[in-house]
Design a protein around this motif. Structure first.
Motif, PDB file in Angstrom:
ATOM      1  N   GLY B 250       0.821  -1.211   0.000  1.00  0.00           N
ATOM      2  CA  GLY B 250       0.000   0.000   0.000  1.00  0.00           C
ATOM      3  C   GLY B 250       0.852   1.256   0.000  1.00  0.00           C
ATOM      4  O   GLY B 250       0.555   2.231  -0.709  1.00  0.00           O
ATOM      5  N   VAL B 251       1.936   1.227   0.773  1.00  0.00           N
ATOM      6  CA  VAL B 251       2.821   2.394   0.826  1.00  0.00           C
ATOM      7  C   VAL B 251       3.476   2.615  -0.541  1.00  0.00           C
ATOM      8  O   VAL B 251       3.584   3.751  -1.019  1.00  0.00           O
ATOM      9  N   LEU B 252       3.858   1.516  -1.198  1.00  0.00           N
ATOM     10  CA  LEU B 252       4.483   1.660  -2.527  1.00  0.00           C
ATOM     11  C   LEU B 252       3.511   2.284  -3.521  1.00  0.00           C
ATOM     12  O   LEU B 252       3.884   3.163  -4.303  1.00  0.00           O
ATOM     13  N   TYR B 253       2.242   1.829  -3.488  1.00  0.00           N
ATOM     14  CA  TYR B 253       1.231   2.469  -4.349  1.00  0.00           C
ATOM     15  C   TYR B 253       1.170   3.960  -4.057  1.00  0.00           C
ATOM     16  O   TYR B 253       1.107   4.797  -4.962  1.00  0.00           O
ATOM     17  N   THR B 254       1.165   4.278  -2.749  1.00  0.00           N
ATOM     18  CA  THR B 254       1.052   5.674  -2.346  1.00  0.00           C
ATOM     19  C   THR B 254       2.231   6.500  -2.865  1.00  0.00           C
ATOM     20  O   THR B 254       2.044   7.598  -3.396  1.00  0.00           O
ATOM     21  N   TYR B 255       3.440   5.964  -2.725  1.00  0.00           N
ATOM     22  CA  TYR B 255       4.609   6.696  -3.212  1.00  0.00           C
ATOM     23  C   TYR B 255       4.566   6.834  -4.728  1.00  0.00           C
ATOM     24  O   TYR B 255       4.845   7.890  -5.282  1.00  0.00           O
ATOM     25  N   PHE B 256       4.193   5.735  -5.373  1.00  0.00           N
ATOM     26  CA  PHE B 256       4.210   5.724  -6.840  1.00  0.00           C
ATOM     27  C   PHE B 256       3.192   6.712  -7.409  1.00  0.00           C
ATOM     28  O   PHE B 256       3.476   7.450  -8.350  1.00  0.00           O
ATOM     29  N   TYR B 257       1.994   6.745  -6.812  1.00  0.00           N
ATOM     30  CA  TYR B 257       0.951   7.655  -7.303  1.00  0.00           C
ATOM     31  C   TYR B 257       1.006   9.027  -6.636  1.00  0.00           C
ATOM     32  O   TYR B 257       0.197   9.894  -6.939  1.00  0.00           O
ATOM     33  N   SER B 258       1.900   9.186  -5.639  1.00  0.00           N
ATOM     34  CA  SER B 258       1.982  10.412  -4.845  1.00  0.00           C
ATOM     35  C   SER B 258       0.684  10.711  -4.109  1.00  0.00           C
ATOM     36  O   SER B 258       0.397  11.858  -3.749  1.00  0.00           O
ATOM     37  N   ILE B 259      -0.130   9.700  -3.888  1.00  0.00           N
ATOM     38  CA  ILE B 259      -1.392   9.933  -3.191  1.00  0.00           C
ATOM     39  C   ILE B 259      -1.872   8.617  -2.570  1.00  0.00           C
ATOM     40  O   ILE B 259      -1.724   7.551  -3.170  1.00  0.00           O
ATOM     41  N   ALA B 260      -2.387   8.726  -1.342  1.00  0.00           N
ATOM     42  CA  ALA B 260      -3.050   7.567  -0.740  1.00  0.00           C
ATOM     43  C   ALA B 260      -4.526   7.698  -1.054  1.00  0.00           C
ATOM     44  O   ALA B 260      -5.162   8.674  -0.656  1.00  0.00           O
ATOM     45  N   ASN B 261      -5.045   6.742  -1.797  1.00  0.00           N
ATOM     46  CA  ASN B 261      -6.413   6.873  -2.270  1.00  0.00           C
ATOM     47  C   ASN B 261      -7.172   5.577  -2.038  1.00  0.00           C
ATOM     48  O   ASN B 261      -6.717   4.503  -2.432  1.00  0.00           O
ATOM     49  N   PHE B 262      -8.361   5.694  -1.404  1.00  0.00           N
ATOM     50  CA  PHE B 262      -9.082   4.474  -1.013  1.00  0.00           C
ATOM     51  C   PHE B 262      -9.498   3.639  -2.225  1.00  0.00           C
ATOM     52  O   PHE B 262      -9.712   2.448  -2.108  1.00  0.00           O
ATOM     53  N   GLU B 263      -9.598   4.271  -3.389  1.00  0.00           N
ATOM     54  CA  GLU B 263     -10.051   3.510  -4.561  1.00  0.00           C
ATOM     55  C   GLU B 263      -9.056   2.437  -4.990  1.00  0.00           C
ATOM     56  O   GLU B 263      -9.406   1.502  -5.708  1.00  0.00           O
ATOM     57  N   SER B 264      -7.804   2.587  -4.544  1.00  0.00           N
ATOM     58  CA  SER B 264      -6.815   1.548  -4.881  1.00  0.00           C
ATOM     59  C   SER B 264      -6.946   0.341  -3.971  1.00  0.00           C
ATOM     60  O   SER B 264      -6.217  -0.629  -4.142  1.00  0.00           O
ATOM     61  N   PHE B 265      -7.838   0.413  -2.988  1.00  0.00           N
ATOM     62  CA  PHE B 265      -7.838  -0.645  -1.964  1.00  0.00           C
ATOM     63  C   PHE B 265      -9.236  -1.183  -1.696  1.00  0.00           C
ATOM     64  O   PHE B 265      -9.606  -1.450  -0.562  1.00  0.00           O
ATOM     65  N   THR B 266     -10.028  -1.322  -2.730  1.00  0.00           N
ATOM     66  CA  THR B 266     -11.402  -1.792  -2.535  1.00  0.00           C
ATOM     67  C   THR B 266     -11.469  -3.317  -2.499  1.00  0.00           C
ATOM     68  O   THR B 266     -10.477  -4.003  -2.723  1.00  0.00           O
ATOM     69  N   LEU B 267     -12.671  -3.803  -2.231  1.00  0.00           N
ATOM     70  CA  LEU B 267     -12.902  -5.250  -2.192  1.00  0.00           C
ATOM     71  C   LEU B 267     -12.481  -5.910  -3.506  1.00  0.00           C
ATOM     72  O   LEU B 267     -11.896  -6.996  -3.516  1.00  0.00           O
ATOM     73  N   LEU B 268     -12.773  -5.217  -4.616  1.00  0.00           N
ATOM     74  CA  LEU B 268     -12.420  -5.796  -5.917  1.00  0.00           C
ATOM     75  C   LEU B 268     -10.912  -6.024  -6.012  1.00  0.00           C
ATOM     76  O   LEU B 268     -10.449  -7.029  -6.565  1.00  0.00           O
ATOM     77  N   ILE B 269     -10.144  -5.105  -5.441  1.00  0.00           N
ATOM     78  CA  ILE B 269      -8.683  -5.260  -5.464  1.00  0.00           C
ATOM     79  C   ILE B 269      -8.280  -6.466  -4.617  1.00  0.00           C
ATOM     80  O   ILE B 269      -7.420  -7.255  -5.004  1.00  0.00           O
ATOM     81  N   SER B 270      -8.918  -6.623  -3.464  1.00  0.00           N
ATOM     82  CA  SER B 270      -8.645  -7.804  -2.639  1.00  0.00           C
ATOM     83  C   SER B 270      -8.847  -9.080  -3.448  1.00  0.00           C
ATOM     84  O   SER B 270      -8.054 -10.016  -3.387  1.00  0.00           O
ATOM     85  N   ILE B 271      -9.949  -9.093  -4.190  1.00  0.00           N
ATOM     86  CA  ILE B 271     -10.264 -10.295  -4.961  1.00  0.00           C
ATOM     87  C   ILE B 271      -9.255 -10.484  -6.090  1.00  0.00           C
ATOM     88  O   ILE B 271      -8.846 -11.605  -6.397  1.00  0.00           O
ATOM     89  N   GLN B 272      -8.821  -9.380  -6.669  1.00  0.00           N
ATOM     90  CA  GLN B 272      -7.788  -9.494  -7.705  1.00  0.00           C
ATOM     91  C   GLN B 272      -6.510 -10.117  -7.146  1.00  0.00           C
ATOM     92  O   GLN B 272      -5.859 -10.916  -7.813  1.00  0.00           O
ATOM     93  N   PHE B 273      -6.160  -9.740  -5.922  1.00  0.00           N
ATOM     94  CA  PHE B 273      -4.944 -10.319  -5.340  1.00  0.00           C
ATOM     95  C   PHE B 273      -5.124 -11.809  -5.065  1.00  0.00           C
ATOM     96  O   PHE B 273      -4.205 -12.608  -5.257  1.00  0.00           O
ATOM     97  N   LEU B 274      -6.331 -12.185  -4.611  1.00  0.00           N
ATOM     98  CA  LEU B 274      -6.607 -13.620  -4.455  1.00  0.00           C
ATOM     99  C   LEU B 274      -6.455 -14.329  -5.793  1.00  0.00           C
ATOM    100  O   LEU B 274      -5.882 -15.422  -5.884  1.00  0.00           O
ATOM    101  N   ALA B 275      -6.958 -13.671  -6.851  1.00  0.00           N
ATOM    102  CA  ALA B 275      -6.866 -14.275  -8.183  1.00  0.00           C
ATOM    103  C   ALA B 275      -5.413 -14.455  -8.600  1.00  0.00           C
ATOM    104  O   ALA B 275      -5.050 -15.463  -9.200  1.00  0.00           O
ATOM    105  N   MET B 276      -4.569 -13.482  -8.251  1.00  0.00           N
ATOM    106  CA  MET B 276      -3.144 -13.629  -8.590  1.00  0.00           C
ATOM    107  C   MET B 276      -2.579 -14.881  -7.951  1.00  0.00           C
ATOM    108  O   MET B 276      -1.816 -15.627  -8.574  1.00  0.00           O
ATOM    109  N   CYS B 277      -2.939 -15.128  -6.686  1.00  0.00           N
ATOM    110  CA  CYS B 277      -2.425 -16.312  -5.988  1.00  0.00           C
ATOM    111  C   CYS B 277      -2.930 -17.584  -6.655  1.00  0.00           C
ATOM    112  O   CYS B 277      -2.175 -18.536  -6.849  1.00  0.00           O
ATOM    113  N   ILE B 278      -4.214 -17.600  -7.016  1.00  0.00           N
ATOM    114  CA  ILE B 278      -4.789 -18.820  -7.589  1.00  0.00           C
ATOM    115  C   ILE B 278      -4.228 -19.080  -8.984  1.00  0.00           C
ATOM    116  O   ILE B 278      -3.801 -20.178  -9.316  1.00  0.00           O
ATOM    117  N   ILE B 279      -4.218 -18.030  -9.806  1.00  0.00           N
ATOM    118  CA  ILE B 279      -3.745 -18.194 -11.176  1.00  0.00           C
ATOM    119  C   ILE B 279      -2.247 -18.469 -11.196  1.00  0.00           C
ATOM    120  O   ILE B 279      -1.761 -19.310 -11.949  1.00  0.00           O
TER     121      ILE B 279
END
Ligand SMILES: Nc1ncnc2c1ncn2[C@@H]1O[C@H](COP(=O)(O)OP(=O)(O)OP(=O)(O)O)[C@@H](O)[C@H]1O
Ligand SMILES: [Mg+2]
Lengths: 257, 367
Positions: B250-279
């Motif tokens: 999360g901190v890396l996203y924040t540094y990279f985008y220069s902003i901490a934004n809740f839209e980068s951390f929604t439920l859909l993102i959680s599911i995408q990360f689960l998908a990365m593990c499964i795939i």
């Protein structure tokens, strides 16, 4: 040093079934205590109560005088009680070596950071415990399968690996639930050899559950006979062999005469 | 032989404990490191470095989640929420204490996320599987709610905090100066150094007693307890480590985008990360990276194909392709997860292993 496990008047029931009642026994270093009895006699339940799988409804379990009644299973293990299972419970996907190392896992203390850096403390700890695990592997003559996945082995070898996992913990008390179940004569003989060696060479007290009467009579120092959760007889192999009550329980009344 | 186990005998346990036990992987790692840290930054365009940055960040997050889900068998759909804990903690630290070094803020973010993860991991003492999934879902929603409703924490209605770009030491005209990260190239080094540390840490964990305890808890928790493993503690440690990775992600996203934004951390993102593990492959480090590449590249490749193929075959213009893009992305995403669950449950990492196993015995596949 000598170890001593005492079970005093332990009882356990499941629903209405009294699986164990008034179970009293003492296991000591340099002796093999055998527990026998027909199916459903409560032998496994007794081991489950000692190893903390179930808390007893009544009674006490003492290890070298310390009351460990009703402690959680992992605490009981950390007090020095190791066991095997009637139906083998190995980690099937891991190698034999890793399974045996797992027997010593609770003795390893490196924290998360040390493990993640590994170099230094965690590494030397791992090497030290690895040495003991390899000794156990040598002792049990399973060097040639040490990198095989445990789940790929035949049942006889799996039971041997599970014995290794328990031994690797250098336990004060070793509980063996039918370690020779389903084995042929040769395999049984080697397991007997290992158990006798353990008793002779270490301070580990052994409790052995076994159905093969030949084995039991041969290697145990003291036998306890359970039937329907109760102790119906106990004593030396010779005493138990000739006890009418035991013969009745095993073969039915008409044979006792 | 450089690529076979036979012929490389270990004389000490230390040698046997090495992460790479045959020469070939060592060479491969050296080559990969050279490519990642020299060739790519030297040759890569700003556009591709930007994409690689997203892949690197996602790899770190997926790796953390895989330690929890793949290795320890504890499912979590709150991973993105723990990322947001890290992101906002670092952003708030930098806002309230402007002099703080960004590395400290990053560690602070990781630690805060680890604490949050361990707290929401407590139910794993009692519940498993789907029930645990629902309880981590609650964590996701609670944390999202807090970020959206506590403006003093999250910077007001938009739920975002801008931050100063991190700096790095640089030599200019013979003098040591502090430079701001601005180009993708700068972030590339930041991200891939952190990722390399994360990978090493995980590799080490996996060969330690903790790594074995994770698998023991995952495969047979009763047997694990009988051999003296404190299951609850082990699970909490896994939650803590996974969430620390999430926090740093999360901190890396924040540094990279220069902003901490809740839209980068929604439920859909959680599911995408689960998908990365499964795939990618549950429990596999390489798999986490494959999964991250796959899920990050999917919309990019799809976009390219929709425009190209759609334009050539159906005569779509850019607007038509853009309109249809989000649906296709979701369909492909769902379809691929189903494909991997059915056809190759061990994921891309397993496919890769099959491929390398083939070469392990090459050119004598029959021995
Ligand atoms: N978890 C349980 N729930 C309900 N009943 C149980 C449970 N465990 C054991 N029992 C019952 O307790 C009694 C004793 O079982 P136990 O497994 O201790 O017998 P045993 O002597 O080990 O038999 P065997 O020789 O077949 O292994 C049986 O009637 C069994 O059905
Ligand atoms: Mg039994």
């Amino acid at each position: 040093m000598s170890n001593r496990l005492e079970v005093i008047d332990a009882a356990k029931s499941f629903g209405g079934v009294l699986a164990l009642s008034e179970a009293t026994l003492t296991a000591e270093s340099r002796r093999i205590l055998a527990i026998i009895g027909p199916n459903g006699a409560g032998k496994t339940t007794l081991i489950n109560v000692v190893s903390g799988v179930y808390a007893p409804d009544a009674g006490r379990v003492l290890l070298n005088g310390t009351d460990i009644t009703g402690r959680r299973a992992f605490e009981v293990a950390r007090h020095g009680i190791a066991r095997t299972f009637q139906n083998v419970a190995l980690f099937a996907g891991m190698t034999v070596l890793d399974n045996i190392l797992l027997g010593r896992n609770m003795l390893m203390k490196s924290g998360v950071l040390k493990c993640g850096v590994f170099w230094g403390a965690a590494r030397s700890e791992e090497i030290e415990h690895r040495r003991r695990a390899e000794e156990v592997i040598d002792f049990l003559n399973i060097t040639d399968i040490r990198t095989a996945p445990a789940g790929s082995l035949p049942l006889g070898l799996q039971k041997r690996v599970e014995l290794g996992r328990a031994l690797a913990a250098d336990p004060k008390v070793l509980l063996l639930d039918e370690p020779m179940g389903g084995m042929n004569l040769e395999e049984k003989e080697s397991i007997c050899r290992y158990v006798l060696d353990v008793v002779e060479m270490s301070d580990t007290a052994v409790i052995l559950i076994e159905h093969d009467m030949g084995v039991v009579m041969d290697i145990s120092d003291h036998i306890i006979v359970l039937d329907q959760g109760r102790k119906i007889s106990e004593g030396t192999p010779d005493h138990v062999r000739n006890d009418k009550v035991v013969i009745e329980a095993y073969l039915g009344k008409e044979h006792a005469a | 032989m450089i690529n076979r186990e036979t012929g490389t005998f270990k004389r000490t346990y230390a040698e046997d404990l090495a992460i790479y036990r045959t020469p070939l992987p060592k060479i491969a790692v050296a080559v990969i490191a050279f490519v990642v840290f020299v060739i790519i930054p030297w040759q890569g365009s700003e556009y591709w470095l930007g994409i690689l940055n997203l892949i690197g960040i996602a790899s770190l997050g997926a790796l953390g989640l895989n330690i929890l889900v793949g290795r320890t068998g504890q499912i979590s759909v709150g991973h993105a929420a723990f990322m947001s804990v890290g992101a906002y903690t670092a952003a708030v630290i930098l806002r309230e204490f402007p002099g703080t070094h960004w590395i400290l803020a990053m560690l602070g973010g990781g630690c805060a996320a680890a604490l949050a993860g361990m707290f929401f991991g407590i139910p794993s003492l009692r519940i498993k599987g789907l029930y645990l999934a629902v309880s981590t879902l609650a964590a996701q929603l609670i944390i999202e709610w807090i970020i959206n409703h506590w403006p003093w924490l999250s910077g007001g209605a938009q739920g975002s905090i801008y931050i100063q770009a991190p700096t790095f030491p640089w030599i200019e005209d013979g003098a040591l100066v502090s430079r701001k990260m601005e180009a993708n190239l700068h972030y590339y080094y930041l991200i891939y150094v952190v990722l390399a540390i994360g990978i090493l840490f995980a590799l080490n964990l996996f060969r330690s007693h903790l790594g074995r305890a994770f698998i023991a808890v995952r495969d047979r928790d009763i047997a694990a307890e009988i051999i003296g493993i404190n299951i609850f503690r082990t699970k909490l440690v896994a939650f803590g480590i996974a969430s620390f990775y999430a926090g740093v992600t999360g901190v890396l996203y924040t540094y990279f985008y220069s902003i901490a934004n809740f839209e980068s951390f929604t439920l859909l993102i959680s599911i995408q990360f689960l998908a990365m593990c499964i795939i990618g492959g549950l429990g596999s480090i390489l798999g986490s990276i494959f999964g991250a590449i796959f899920i990050t590249m999917l919309p990019i490749v799809l976009d390219f194909m929709l425009r190209g193929v759609g334009g050539a075959v159906f005569g779509w213009d850019d607007a038509a392709a853009s309109a249809i893009m989000p649906q296709w992305n979701l369909i492909m995403f769902g379809g691929l997860i189903m494909f991997f669950l059915v056809v190759e449950p061990d994921g891309l990492a397993k496919m890769w292993r099959n491929f390398t196993d083939y070469f392990r015995v090459w050119p004598f596949p029959y021995v």
